[in-house]
Design an enzyme around this catalytic site. Sequence first.
Site, PDB file in Angstrom:
ATOM      1  CG  HIS A 173      12.491  -3.166  -6.865  1.00  0.00           C
ATOM      2  ND1 HIS A 173      12.887  -2.144  -6.025  1.00  0.00           N
ATOM      3  CD2 HIS A 173      12.273  -4.248  -6.063  1.00  0.00           C
ATOM      4  CE1 HIS A 173      12.913  -2.582  -4.782  1.00  0.00           C
ATOM      5  NE2 HIS A 173      12.543  -3.858  -4.769  1.00  0.00           N
ATOM      6  CG  ASP A 399     -10.806   4.984   3.614  1.00  0.00           C
ATOM      7  OD1 ASP A 399     -11.373   4.785   2.522  1.00  0.00           O
ATOM      8  OD2 ASP A 399     -11.422   5.309   4.649  1.00  0.00           O
TER       9      ASP A 399
END
Length: 456
Positions: A173, A399
């Site tokens: 993180h 995509d």
Amino acid sequence: MAQINENPMAAALIERCQIQPSPDTVAELTLPLLHFDITWLYFHPVQRLLFFDLPCSRTHFLDSIVPQLKESLLRTLNHFLPLAGNIVHPINAGRPFSRFVVGDSVALTIAECSKNYKHLTRNHARSADEFYACVPQLPPARHAPDAVVLPVLALQVTLFPEHGLCLGFTNHHAIGDASTIVRFIKAWASVNRFGGDSKLIDEKSLPFYDRPAVADPSGLDSVYWDLVKRSRSVEPRQFTFPLNKVRATFVITRDDVEKLKAFVLTRRPEMHITAFTMTCALVWVCLVKAETGAVAPDEPEYFGFAADCRGRLDPPLPATYFGNCLAFVKAQSTHGLLKGREGFLIAAESLGLAIQKSVYSEKGILDGAENWPVDFRKMLGKRLFGVAGSPRFDLYDADYGWGRPRKFESASIDRDTSMSLCKSRDYEDGLEFALSRPKKKLDAFAAVFTQTLRNL
């Protein structure tokens, strides 16, 4: 930072490799960790999974899909060099920093899984353990004489023969928040979809690395480091199986949100409300109402989440700023109030006031930031709920050339009491959230949540 120990659900390993950015990139890129990053230095890894419908054979997967993914990953990393680098944590003196040098790389695992793809990609309750067949693990920290070196990104591509595949992302993180990592995921998707041409990455999406652009008039970098460096060891905590949890996904449609808004506005017409606050308030109060244990009515209930600061700093940062740039927001009520008849209204009001006080503060979004680490630490071990993710980050439009993802899962929520939250895949303007809980608790929540929506 937690590591997983003895995963009984591991997929069959095909290959482990390292993907290096092109050697003709910059020789070295070093970025200091600012207070925004230092906050997350000892936080558990963030793990995301994207499942794609792609009925292909093992041969096609290995001969076509994997080579294309490797090539497009290399080209994408050329623009996201810190993700191929490491966080360097000095042992005795100095603050941690991110460093990339030529030769650094990202660990990529190629695997095959025989689990039921359709089962994993639906919304119903499933064993949390099952998903770790697809979750990559960060390589272990390396110990140098004067520092600990922490890899920041690991990736995995898992084939479900003749059904689909899963892309797994695990990041430290402290290297970047959701805004940063999601931009990388979408950039990789774009390059892969268009045949490996990294020139097709929108220039407006390229990372902004200018750390001096982040103003720090209050000396928060020093304040945070002084607080954090004493808090715990840099060594990872073990994360063992079985988790004894199940995870399920729930959908809130646009009609649901509008009904919730109307309900609130008829009683609190002055309140600023959003789909985010309505959803968070609903989940928060349903969890409280589903509680079967003995909890005192005056027991505090906390709801914590992070808000993006980029556009609210003075001067503002571009949306493409690479790293963490989050403000801590905390709402608070009591168990008795949230469990009562007016529980949803009270939850919504608490969240709205918390956002107004912090995000829209006249003194700026960083007002009181010197106290955030201490404030958060005080809530540990108490009744704390939160949210990971945001409807602003739509991973369902990532995509890679195989169409939209079938399912997004945040494996990270297995480690804490947060829910994941994102745009719905199948309902326009709807939201979906996921919870990971022991089965009895999740079943109790599901019953309360379903009944609440029916009563709208």
